[in-house]
Design a protein around this motif. Structure first.
Motif, PDB file in Angstrom:
ATOM      1  N   GLN A 263       0.385  15.037  -9.087  1.00  0.00           N
ATOM      2  CA  GLN A 263       0.479  16.266  -8.264  1.00  0.00           C
ATOM      3  C   GLN A 263       2.003  16.886  -8.536  1.00  0.00           C
ATOM      4  OE1 GLN A 263      -0.349  15.443  -4.136  1.00  0.00           O
ATOM      5  NE2 GLN A 263      -2.493  15.294  -4.605  1.00  0.00           N
ATOM      6  N   ALA A 264       2.963  15.926  -8.545  1.00  0.00           N
ATOM      7  CA  ALA A 264       4.478  16.472  -8.704  1.00  0.00           C
ATOM      8  C   ALA A 264       4.634  17.092 -10.168  1.00  0.00           C
ATOM      9  CB  ALA A 264       5.344  14.954  -8.212  1.00  0.00           C
ATOM     10  N   LEU A 265       4.156  16.391 -10.903  1.00  0.00           N
ATOM     11  CA  LEU A 265       4.318  17.062 -12.467  1.00  0.00           C
ATOM     12  C   LEU A 265       3.465  18.434 -12.434  1.00  0.00           C
ATOM     13  CD1 LEU A 265       4.358  13.844 -14.688  1.00  0.00           C
ATOM     14  CD2 LEU A 265       6.190  15.827 -14.326  1.00  0.00           C
ATOM     15  N   GLN A 266       2.277  18.436 -11.846  1.00  0.00           N
ATOM     16  CA  GLN A 266       1.592  19.720 -12.040  1.00  0.00           C
ATOM     17  C   GLN A 266       2.439  20.688 -11.249  1.00  0.00           C
ATOM     18  OE1 GLN A 266      -2.790  17.702 -12.137  1.00  0.00           O
ATOM     19  NE2 GLN A 266      -2.125  18.890 -10.503  1.00  0.00           N
ATOM     20  N   HIS A 267       3.103  20.419 -10.066  1.00  0.00           N
ATOM     21  CA  HIS A 267       3.826  21.212  -9.281  1.00  0.00           C
ATOM     22  C   HIS A 267       5.084  21.602 -10.102  1.00  0.00           C
ATOM     23  CE1 HIS A 267       5.979  23.033  -5.889  1.00  0.00           C
ATOM     24  NE2 HIS A 267       7.139  22.097  -5.821  1.00  0.00           N
TER      25      HIS A 267
ATOM     26  N   SER B 136      11.233  20.084  -5.692  1.00  0.00           N
ATOM     27  CA  SER B 136      11.007  19.264  -4.652  1.00  0.00           C
ATOM     28  C   SER B 136       9.735  18.732  -4.668  1.00  0.00           C
ATOM     29  CB  SER B 136      11.195  20.040  -3.119  1.00  0.00           C
ATOM     30  OG  SER B 136      10.608  19.423  -2.113  1.00  0.00           O
ATOM     31  N   LEU B 137       9.718  17.371  -4.066  1.00  0.00           N
ATOM     32  CA  LEU B 137       8.454  16.767  -4.063  1.00  0.00           C
ATOM     33  C   LEU B 137       7.488  17.214  -2.750  1.00  0.00           C
ATOM     34  CD1 LEU B 137       9.324  13.150  -4.817  1.00  0.00           C
ATOM     35  CD2 LEU B 137       8.161  15.011  -6.324  1.00  0.00           C
TER      36      LEU B 137
ATOM     37  N   LEU C 295       3.941  15.958  -1.664  1.00  0.00           N
ATOM     38  CA  LEU C 295       3.105  15.557  -2.892  1.00  0.00           C
ATOM     39  C   LEU C 295       3.064  14.133  -2.855  1.00  0.00           C
ATOM     40  CD1 LEU C 295       4.824  18.385  -5.292  1.00  0.00           C
ATOM     41  CD2 LEU C 295       2.722  18.341  -4.016  1.00  0.00           C
ATOM     42  N   ASP C 296       1.647  13.588  -2.963  1.00  0.00           N
ATOM     43  CA  ASP C 296       1.568  12.095  -2.666  1.00  0.00           C
ATOM     44  C   ASP C 296       1.284  11.623  -4.097  1.00  0.00           C
ATOM     45  OD1 ASP C 296       1.801  10.219  -0.682  1.00  0.00           O
ATOM     46  OD2 ASP C 296       0.034  10.162  -0.656  1.00  0.00           O
TER      47      ASP C 296
ATOM     48  N   VAL D 139       0.700  -1.071   0.197  1.00  0.00           N
ATOM     49  CA  VAL D 139      -0.089  -0.049  -0.011  1.00  0.00           C
ATOM     50  C   VAL D 139       0.765   1.000   0.084  1.00  0.00           C
ATOM     51  CG1 VAL D 139      -1.814  -0.915   0.983  1.00  0.00           C
ATOM     52  CG2 VAL D 139      -0.249  -0.141   2.568  1.00  0.00           C
ATOM     53  N   SER D 140       2.329   1.154  -0.405  1.00  0.00           N
ATOM     54  CA  SER D 140       3.161   2.091  -0.473  1.00  0.00           C
ATOM     55  C   SER D 140       2.564   3.357  -1.417  1.00  0.00           C
ATOM     56  CB  SER D 140       4.348   1.800  -0.741  1.00  0.00           C
ATOM     57  OG  SER D 140       4.950   0.958   0.014  1.00  0.00           O
ATOM     58  N   SER D 141       2.644   4.603  -1.022  1.00  0.00           N
ATOM     59  CA  SER D 141       2.277   5.654  -1.679  1.00  0.00           C
ATOM     60  C   SER D 141       3.544   6.278  -2.443  1.00  0.00           C
ATOM     61  CB  SER D 141       1.742   7.032  -1.019  1.00  0.00           C
ATOM     62  OG  SER D 141       2.534   7.387   0.009  1.00  0.00           O
TER      63      SER D 141
END
Length: 302
Positions: free
Chosen positions: A135-139, A121-122, A130-131, A85-87
């Motif tokens: 989200q990471a790419l939008q950031h 950064s994440l 950022l999970d 269940v790792s995010s």
């Protein structure tokens, strides 16, 4: 833009069949692969787009490379236990040290020209992790390109897919259709809300036409045909025995012969395609003998 990868994704996973990735790592890598194709196709860059995430979790690094002809490859290195269940935060951003990097390496790089690289950064501006890869790419796109974007990414053992909605830059306040800034804002918000409503299961299970019709059934849709000569996304690896030989020569004769003395051979495995290259003492001797026999270069640096 919308992409669905099946054959290319299946080949990448098949080459790892003897040592498969943990499912959370596999799904993250699949999302990155779809995102890499979307980004490369969107910017139409002549060269390789290399997309990486790395940090302080059990996933040391995940990397995707997509070239301008949409040939692609992907790999991940795991250094610790991964739960089912790792995010994304669990995998690469446990202590907030995770990073997302995109490198653009021109196909015909000029002397002295360096690849362009952007790193973010994440963790967002409010210091929240950022999970998700979307989200990471939008950031990343907000930080490095100042472009508003919506991404929906999904992957399983059969499909790697992604949807990208990006606000186009405008000049002089009005866009090509003559809309003023307020009208542009309203249209973009509507399209962005519709795009964000897409569920990962729909992205994985439905064909392109069905996805577009369900999301934008009130809009006039125009699908662009592929450009003449444009290739479909496909797996391809650029490793070769010649490249590995060049890497060994880069180690230097002393270090290469030390490895031979200790192990008997130099063995190199490609993390992308699984190919293995073996050099014994005769091979290594020939590498450095041939290098010594090459005529000296007329180039000089002062």
């Amino acid at each position: 833009m919308l992409v669905r990868l099946t054959d290319a994704w299946a080949e990448i996973l098949q080459r790892r069949a003897s040592n498969p990735y943990p499912m959370p790592v596999q799904n993250l890598l699949g999302e990155m692969l779809a995102a890499g194709v979307l980004l490369q196709a969107n910017i139409k860059f002549d060269g390789a787009l290399v997309f990486q995430v790395f940090g302080d979790g059990p996933l040391k690094v995940a990397v995707v490379e997509v070239k301008s002809d949409l040939s692609l490859r992907a790999s991940a290195t795991v250094r610790g236990e991964v739960s089912e269940v790792s995010s994304m935060s669990d995998l690469v951003n446990v202590h907030g040290m995770g990073r997302c990097a995109i490198t653009l390496d021109p196909a015909n790089r000029q002397p002295g020209q360096q690849p362009y690289q952007g790193v973010v950064s994440l963790v967002d501006g409010e210091q929240k992790k950022l999970d998700s890869m979307a989200q990471a790419l939008q950031h990343y796109m907000r930080q490095s390109e100042q472009l508003e974007s919506i991404l929906v990414l999904a992957a399983d053992s059969k499909v790697s897919a992604g949807l990208l909605i990006q606000r186009m830059p405008v000049q002089g306040g009005r866009n090509l259709k003559g809309l003023d800034p307020q009208e542009q804002d309203e249209h973009y918000r509507r399209i962005a809300i519709l795009a964000a409503s897409l569920k990962p299961q729909e992205l994985l299970g439905l064909d392109v036409d069905t996805v577009l019709h369900r999301l934008f059934w009130q809009e006039k849709l125009e699908r662009f045909e592929p450009l003449v000569g444009q290739s479909a996304p496909r797996f391809a690896c650029s490793c070769s025995r010649q490249r590995v030989a060049a890497m060994i020569r880069g180690l230097g004769s002393h270090e290469a012969h030390e490895i031979i003395a200790e192990r008997g051979t130099i063995e190199v495995g490609c993390e992308f395609c699984g190919a293995h290259y073996r050099f014994d003492s005769v091979d290594v001797e020939q590498l450095f003998t041939l290098a010594e026999d090459q005529p000296p270069s007329s180039d000089s640096v002062q």
